[in-house]
Design an enzyme around this catalytic site. Structure first.
Site, PDB file in Angstrom:
ATOM      1  CG  HIS A  37      45.483  29.408  -6.448  1.00 10.80           C
ATOM      2  ND1 HIS A  37      44.185  29.240  -6.861  1.00 10.80           N
ATOM      3  CD2 HIS A  37      45.749  28.379  -5.620  1.00 10.80           C
ATOM      4  CE1 HIS A  37      43.689  28.145  -6.311  1.00 10.80           C
ATOM      5  NE2 HIS A  37      44.608  27.606  -5.549  1.00 10.80           N
ATOM      6  CE  LYS A 149      39.103  29.293   1.689  1.00 13.01           C
ATOM      7  NZ  LYS A 149      39.311  27.888   1.555  1.00 13.01           N
TER       8      LYS A 149
HETATM    9  P1  AMP Z   1      44.626  24.756  -3.266  1.00 12.75           P
HETATM   10  O1  AMP Z   1      44.770  24.864  -4.753  1.00 12.75           O
HETATM   11  O2  AMP Z   1      43.236  24.946  -2.762  1.00 12.75           O
HETATM   12  O3  AMP Z   1      45.292  23.512  -2.712  1.00 12.75           O
HETATM   13  O4  AMP Z   1      45.434  25.968  -2.660  1.00 12.75           O
HETATM   14  C1  AMP Z   1      46.783  26.187  -2.967  1.00 12.75           C
HETATM   15  C2  AMP Z   1      47.322  27.280  -2.074  1.00 12.75           C
HETATM   16  O5  AMP Z   1      46.584  28.477  -2.292  1.00 12.75           O
HETATM   17  C3  AMP Z   1      47.188  26.944  -0.577  1.00 12.75           C
HETATM   18  O6  AMP Z   1      48.355  27.371   0.094  1.00 12.75           O
HETATM   19  C4  AMP Z   1      45.999  27.751  -0.173  1.00 12.75           C
HETATM   20  O7  AMP Z   1      45.991  28.109   1.209  1.00 12.75           O
HETATM   21  C5  AMP Z   1      46.149  28.980  -1.044  1.00 12.75           C
HETATM   22  N1  AMP Z   1      44.861  29.665  -1.177  1.00 12.75           N
HETATM   23  C6  AMP Z   1      43.670  29.122  -1.536  1.00 12.75           C
HETATM   24  N2  AMP Z   1      42.701  30.050  -1.491  1.00 12.75           N
HETATM   25  C7  AMP Z   1      43.285  31.197  -1.081  1.00 12.75           C
HETATM   26  C8  AMP Z   1      42.808  32.526  -0.825  1.00 12.75           C
HETATM   27  N3  AMP Z   1      41.537  32.846  -0.972  1.00 12.75           N
HETATM   28  N4  AMP Z   1      43.698  33.455  -0.423  1.00 12.75           N
HETATM   29  C9  AMP Z   1      45.006  33.137  -0.264  1.00 12.75           C
HETATM   30  N5  AMP Z   1      45.521  31.920  -0.484  1.00 12.75           N
HETATM   31  C10 AMP Z   1      44.668  30.963  -0.881  1.00 12.75           C
END
Ligand code: AMP
Length: 286
Positions: A37, A149
Protein backbone atom coordinates in the site's frame (compact mmCIF):
# COMPACT_ATOMS: atom_id res chain seq x y z
CA UNK A 1 -3.39 14.78 7.61
CA UNK A 2 -7.12 14.74 8.21
CA UNK A 3 -9.46 11.83 8.81
CA UNK A 4 -12.82 12.19 7.06
CA UNK A 5 -15.71 9.89 7.88
CA UNK A 6 -18.66 11.65 6.26
CA UNK A 7 -19.31 11.15 2.55
CA UNK A 8 -20.58 14.70 1.99
CA UNK A 9 -17.56 16.21 3.78
CA UNK A 10 -15.17 14.20 1.59
CA UNK A 11 -17.07 15.22 -1.55
CA UNK A 12 -16.91 18.89 -0.57
CA UNK A 13 -13.15 18.70 0.07
CA UNK A 14 -12.53 16.89 -3.23
CA UNK A 15 -14.65 19.40 -5.11
CA UNK A 16 -12.79 22.30 -3.51
CA UNK A 17 -9.41 20.75 -4.40
CA UNK A 18 -10.52 20.30 -8.00
CA UNK A 19 -11.86 23.84 -8.27
CA UNK A 20 -8.60 25.26 -6.98
CA UNK A 21 -6.66 23.38 -9.67
CA UNK A 22 -5.21 20.63 -7.47
CA UNK A 23 -4.55 17.17 -8.90
CA UNK A 24 -6.02 14.46 -6.68
CA UNK A 25 -4.40 11.01 -6.35
CA UNK A 26 -6.58 8.35 -4.77
CA UNK A 27 -5.70 4.92 -3.33
CA UNK A 28 -8.57 2.66 -2.29
CA UNK A 29 -7.61 0.14 0.41
CA UNK A 30 -9.15 -2.13 2.99
CA UNK A 31 -6.60 -1.06 5.59
CA UNK A 32 -4.13 -3.09 7.65
CA UNK A 33 -1.59 -1.34 5.48
CA UNK A 34 1.79 -2.73 4.46
CA UNK A 35 4.65 -1.77 2.14
CA UNK A 36 2.53 -2.69 -0.91
CA UNK A 37 0.00 0.00 0.00
CA UNK A 38 2.85 2.38 0.88
CA UNK A 39 4.32 2.06 -2.62
CA UNK A 40 0.97 3.22 -4.05
CA UNK A 41 0.67 6.11 -1.60
CA UNK A 42 4.26 7.24 -2.19
CA UNK A 43 3.78 7.19 -5.97
CA UNK A 44 0.56 9.17 -5.54
CA UNK A 45 2.44 11.65 -3.32
CA UNK A 46 5.04 12.09 -6.08
CA UNK A 47 2.51 12.64 -8.82
CA UNK A 48 -0.43 14.48 -7.20
CA UNK A 49 -1.06 17.64 -5.17
CA UNK A 50 -3.57 15.98 -2.85
CA UNK A 51 -3.39 12.32 -1.77
CA UNK A 52 -6.53 10.60 -0.51
CA UNK A 53 -6.43 7.04 0.85
CA UNK A 54 -9.64 5.26 1.68
CA UNK A 55 -9.80 2.61 4.36
CA UNK A 56 -12.97 0.58 4.07
CA UNK A 57 -13.43 -3.16 4.47
CA UNK A 58 -16.08 -3.53 1.82
CA UNK A 59 -18.71 -6.11 2.84
CA UNK A 60 -20.12 -6.61 -0.67
CA UNK A 61 -16.89 -8.10 -2.02
CA UNK A 62 -16.86 -10.91 0.56
CA UNK A 63 -19.09 -13.98 0.24
CA UNK A 64 -20.83 -15.11 3.43
CA UNK A 65 -18.22 -17.90 3.77
CA UNK A 66 -15.25 -15.52 3.52
CA UNK A 67 -13.26 -13.63 6.15
CA UNK A 68 -15.11 -10.28 6.35
CA UNK A 69 -15.46 -10.43 10.15
CA UNK A 70 -11.92 -11.70 10.71
CA UNK A 71 -10.27 -9.33 8.19
CA UNK A 72 -7.47 -7.57 10.13
CA UNK A 73 -8.24 -4.01 11.23
CA UNK A 74 -6.01 -1.55 13.10
CA UNK A 75 -6.88 2.07 12.42
CA UNK A 76 -4.23 3.64 14.63
CA UNK A 77 -1.49 1.66 12.92
CA UNK A 78 -2.89 2.60 9.50
CA UNK A 79 -3.11 6.26 10.55
CA UNK A 80 0.62 6.40 11.30
CA UNK A 81 1.52 4.57 8.09
CA UNK A 82 -0.57 6.99 6.00
CA UNK A 83 1.05 9.91 7.76
CA UNK A 84 4.54 8.58 7.06
CA UNK A 85 3.64 8.21 3.35
CA UNK A 86 2.50 11.83 3.04
CA UNK A 87 -1.24 11.20 2.73
CA UNK A 88 -3.42 14.33 3.05
CA UNK A 89 -6.78 12.71 3.77
CA UNK A 90 -7.85 9.31 5.06
CA UNK A 91 -11.42 8.62 4.03
CA UNK A 92 -12.95 5.96 6.25
CA UNK A 93 -16.72 5.86 5.86
CA UNK A 94 -19.09 3.63 7.77
CA UNK A 95 -20.75 0.70 5.99
CA UNK A 96 -24.20 1.94 6.94
CA UNK A 97 -23.55 5.21 5.08
CA UNK A 98 -22.05 3.53 2.01
CA UNK A 99 -24.77 0.90 1.78
CA UNK A 100 -27.88 2.59 3.09
CA UNK A 101 -30.96 0.50 3.93
CA UNK A 102 -32.50 1.28 0.55
CA UNK A 103 -29.35 0.53 -1.48
CA UNK A 104 -30.04 -1.06 -4.92
CA UNK A 105 -27.32 -0.14 -7.41
CA UNK A 106 -24.41 -2.39 -8.46
CA UNK A 107 -21.82 -2.18 -11.22
CA UNK A 108 -20.81 -5.40 -12.92
CA UNK A 109 -18.08 -5.77 -15.52
CA UNK A 110 -19.36 -8.92 -17.24
CA UNK A 111 -17.05 -11.62 -18.50
CA UNK A 112 -13.83 -10.16 -17.02
CA UNK A 113 -15.34 -10.62 -13.54
CA UNK A 114 -16.35 -14.21 -14.20
CA UNK A 115 -13.01 -15.75 -15.15
CA UNK A 116 -10.01 -16.71 -12.90
CA UNK A 117 -10.81 -15.43 -9.38
CA UNK A 118 -14.42 -14.92 -10.45
CA UNK A 119 -14.93 -18.67 -10.82
CA UNK A 120 -14.21 -19.17 -7.15
CA UNK A 121 -15.50 -15.81 -5.90
CA UNK A 122 -18.59 -15.21 -8.07
CA UNK A 123 -19.84 -11.94 -6.52
CA UNK A 124 -16.44 -10.57 -5.58
CA UNK A 125 -15.73 -8.21 -8.48
CA UNK A 126 -19.28 -6.86 -8.52
CA UNK A 127 -18.61 -5.72 -4.96
CA UNK A 128 -15.21 -4.31 -5.95
CA UNK A 129 -16.40 -2.34 -8.98
CA UNK A 130 -19.40 -1.00 -7.07
CA UNK A 131 -17.35 0.30 -4.15
CA UNK A 132 -14.57 1.65 -6.38
CA UNK A 133 -17.02 3.61 -8.53
CA UNK A 134 -18.71 4.97 -5.40
CA UNK A 135 -15.32 5.97 -3.99
CA UNK A 136 -14.39 7.66 -7.29
CA UNK A 137 -17.61 9.67 -7.08
CA UNK A 138 -16.79 10.70 -3.53
CA UNK A 139 -13.05 11.45 -3.86
CA UNK A 140 -13.17 12.73 -7.49
CA UNK A 141 -9.58 11.72 -8.32
CA UNK A 142 -7.51 12.59 -11.37
CA UNK A 143 -5.27 9.55 -10.78
CA UNK A 144 -5.98 6.29 -9.00
CA UNK A 145 -3.40 3.76 -7.89
CA UNK A 146 -3.85 -0.02 -7.84
CA UNK A 147 -1.44 -2.92 -7.32
CA UNK A 148 -0.48 -5.51 -9.93
CA UNK A 149 -0.68 -7.97 -7.01
CA UNK A 150 -4.42 -8.07 -7.78
CA UNK A 151 -3.98 -8.32 -11.55
CA UNK A 152 -7.58 -9.22 -12.30
CA UNK A 153 -8.88 -6.40 -10.12
CA UNK A 154 -6.70 -3.95 -12.06
CA UNK A 155 -8.01 -5.38 -15.37
CA UNK A 156 -11.64 -5.14 -14.22
CA UNK A 157 -11.21 -1.55 -12.99
CA UNK A 158 -9.41 -0.59 -16.22
CA UNK A 159 -12.40 -1.94 -18.19
CA UNK A 160 -14.95 -0.20 -15.95
CA UNK A 161 -13.14 3.12 -16.37
CA UNK A 162 -13.11 2.69 -20.15
CA UNK A 163 -16.66 1.37 -20.54
CA UNK A 164 -18.24 3.98 -18.27
CA UNK A 165 -16.04 6.87 -19.53
CA UNK A 166 -14.85 7.65 -16.02
CA UNK A 167 -12.50 10.64 -16.07
CA UNK A 168 -9.65 9.14 -14.07
CA UNK A 169 -6.22 7.77 -15.00
CA UNK A 170 -5.46 4.31 -13.65
CA UNK A 171 -1.88 3.66 -12.55
CA UNK A 172 -0.95 0.06 -11.81
CA UNK A 173 2.10 -0.40 -9.57
CA UNK A 174 4.39 -3.41 -9.26
CA UNK A 175 3.83 -6.01 -6.56
CA UNK A 176 5.87 -5.41 -3.41
CA UNK A 177 7.26 -8.60 -1.92
CA UNK A 178 8.87 -9.96 1.23
CA UNK A 179 12.61 -10.75 0.95
CA UNK A 180 11.74 -14.38 0.24
CA UNK A 181 9.42 -13.41 -2.64
CA UNK A 182 6.07 -13.78 -0.89
CA UNK A 183 3.74 -11.01 -2.09
CA UNK A 184 2.90 -8.60 0.75
CA UNK A 185 -0.73 -8.94 1.75
CA UNK A 186 -2.87 -7.97 4.72
CA UNK A 187 -3.90 -11.62 4.81
CA UNK A 188 -0.28 -12.76 5.43
CA UNK A 189 -1.00 -11.98 9.06
CA UNK A 190 -3.09 -15.18 9.14
CA UNK A 191 0.02 -17.25 8.27
CA UNK A 192 2.38 -18.88 10.77
CA UNK A 193 6.14 -18.28 10.36
CA UNK A 194 6.49 -21.70 8.72
CA UNK A 195 3.62 -21.02 6.32
CA UNK A 196 5.11 -17.64 5.38
CA UNK A 197 8.36 -19.35 4.48
CA UNK A 198 6.61 -22.12 2.56
CA UNK A 199 4.34 -19.71 0.71
CA UNK A 200 7.40 -18.09 -0.88
CA UNK A 201 7.33 -21.13 -3.18
CA UNK A 202 4.37 -19.59 -5.05
CA UNK A 203 6.47 -16.80 -6.54
CA UNK A 204 9.35 -19.19 -7.21
CA UNK A 205 6.90 -21.39 -9.15
CA UNK A 206 5.73 -18.38 -11.17
CA UNK A 207 9.33 -17.50 -12.00
CA UNK A 208 9.95 -21.09 -13.02
CA UNK A 209 6.97 -20.86 -15.39
CA UNK A 210 8.38 -17.67 -16.88
CA UNK A 211 11.73 -19.42 -17.37
CA UNK A 212 10.12 -22.41 -19.05
CA UNK A 213 8.32 -20.14 -21.52
CA UNK A 214 11.14 -17.72 -22.28
CA UNK A 215 14.20 -19.96 -22.00
CA UNK A 216 12.99 -23.53 -22.56
CA UNK A 217 10.51 -22.58 -25.29
CA UNK A 218 7.53 -24.34 -23.73
CA UNK A 219 4.72 -23.63 -26.17
CA UNK A 220 1.78 -25.49 -24.61
CA UNK A 221 0.34 -23.61 -21.64
CA UNK A 222 -1.03 -26.91 -20.27
CA UNK A 223 2.55 -28.10 -19.83
CA UNK A 224 3.48 -24.83 -18.12
CA UNK A 225 0.54 -25.17 -15.71
CA UNK A 226 1.47 -28.78 -15.00
CA UNK A 227 5.03 -27.70 -14.21
CA UNK A 228 3.79 -24.98 -11.82
CA UNK A 229 1.55 -27.51 -10.06
CA UNK A 230 4.41 -30.01 -9.71
CA UNK A 231 6.81 -27.34 -8.50
CA UNK A 232 4.40 -26.21 -5.80
CA UNK A 233 3.45 -29.74 -4.72
CA UNK A 234 7.11 -30.75 -4.48
CA UNK A 235 8.42 -27.67 -2.70
CA UNK A 236 5.41 -26.75 -0.60
CA UNK A 237 3.67 -29.91 0.56
CA UNK A 238 1.33 -28.02 2.92
CA UNK A 239 -0.19 -25.93 0.15
CA UNK A 240 -3.30 -26.61 -1.86
CA UNK A 241 -3.23 -25.03 -5.32
CA UNK A 242 -6.70 -23.89 -6.41
CA UNK A 243 -5.88 -22.77 -9.95
CA UNK A 244 -3.11 -21.58 -12.21
CA UNK A 245 -3.88 -19.74 -15.44
CA UNK A 246 -1.96 -18.39 -18.42
CA UNK A 247 -3.69 -15.35 -19.96
CA UNK A 248 -3.07 -11.95 -21.44
CA UNK A 249 -3.05 -9.03 -18.99
CA UNK A 250 -5.81 -6.86 -20.48
CA UNK A 251 -8.73 -9.14 -21.34
CA UNK A 252 -7.56 -12.11 -19.27
CA UNK A 253 -8.10 -14.41 -22.23
CA UNK A 254 -6.52 -17.84 -22.02
CA UNK A 255 -3.41 -18.39 -24.10
CA UNK A 256 -3.25 -22.06 -25.05
CA UNK A 257 -0.58 -22.05 -27.72
CA UNK A 258 2.39 -19.94 -26.71
CA UNK A 259 4.41 -20.75 -29.82
CA UNK A 260 3.51 -17.80 -32.00
CA UNK A 261 2.14 -15.62 -29.21
CA UNK A 262 3.67 -12.18 -28.83
CA UNK A 263 2.78 -9.74 -26.07
CA UNK A 264 2.11 -9.67 -22.34
CA UNK A 265 1.74 -12.97 -20.53
CA UNK A 266 0.10 -13.08 -17.12
CA UNK A 267 0.43 -16.24 -15.07
CA UNK A 268 -1.83 -16.11 -12.05
CA UNK A 269 -2.65 -18.54 -9.28
CA UNK A 270 -4.47 -19.00 -6.01
CA UNK A 271 -3.44 -21.41 -3.26
CA UNK A 272 -4.54 -22.25 0.23
CA UNK A 273 -2.29 -22.56 3.26
CA UNK A 274 -4.67 -23.98 5.83
CA UNK A 275 -7.68 -21.68 5.68
CA UNK A 276 -5.70 -18.77 4.23
CA UNK A 277 -6.19 -18.15 0.54
CA UNK A 278 -3.30 -16.39 -1.21
CA UNK A 279 -3.15 -15.07 -4.77
CA UNK A 280 -0.12 -14.10 -6.80
CA UNK A 281 0.92 -13.56 -10.40
CA UNK A 282 3.80 -12.76 -12.69
CA UNK A 283 3.59 -10.52 -15.74
CA UNK A 284 6.17 -10.53 -18.54
CA UNK A 285 6.53 -9.95 -22.23
CA UNK A 286 7.20 -12.57 -24.87
P1 AMP B 1 -6.38 -4.10 -0.37
O1 AMP B 1 -6.22 -3.28 0.87
O2 AMP B 1 -5.93 -5.52 -0.24
O3 AMP B 1 -7.77 -3.98 -0.96
O4 AMP B 1 -5.42 -3.47 -1.44
C1 AMP B 1 -5.48 -2.12 -1.79
C2 AMP B 1 -4.59 -1.87 -2.98
O5 AMP B 1 -3.25 -2.21 -2.65
C3 AMP B 1 -4.97 -2.72 -4.20
O6 AMP B 1 -4.85 -1.94 -5.37
C4 AMP B 1 -3.95 -3.81 -4.17
O7 AMP B 1 -3.69 -4.39 -5.45
C5 AMP B 1 -2.74 -3.08 -3.65
N1 AMP B 1 -1.78 -4.03 -3.08
C6 AMP B 1 -2.03 -5.00 -2.16
N2 AMP B 1 -0.91 -5.71 -1.92
C7 AMP B 1 0.05 -5.19 -2.71
C8 AMP B 1 1.43 -5.51 -2.93
N3 AMP B 1 2.03 -6.50 -2.30
N4 AMP B 1 2.12 -4.76 -3.82
C9 AMP B 1 1.52 -3.74 -4.48
N5 AMP B 1 0.23 -3.39 -4.32
C10 AMP B 1 -0.49 -4.12 -3.45
Amino acid sequence: MKVIKEIKAMQDISEFCRRTGKKIGFIPTMGFLHEGHCALMIKARDESDIVITSIFVNPTQFSPKEDFNDYPRDFLRDYHICQSCGVDYIFCPQAKDIYTKDYYTYVDVNSLSETLEGKYRPEHFKGVTTIVLKLFNITKPHFTYFGQKDAQQAAVIRKMIKDLNIDVTLKVCETVREKNGLAKSSRNTYLSEEQREEASVLYKALNEAKRLILEEDYDDSKEVKKAVKNFIETNSPNSSLQYVAVTDNLNLEKISNLKDYEGDILISLAAYYGKTRLIDNILFEK
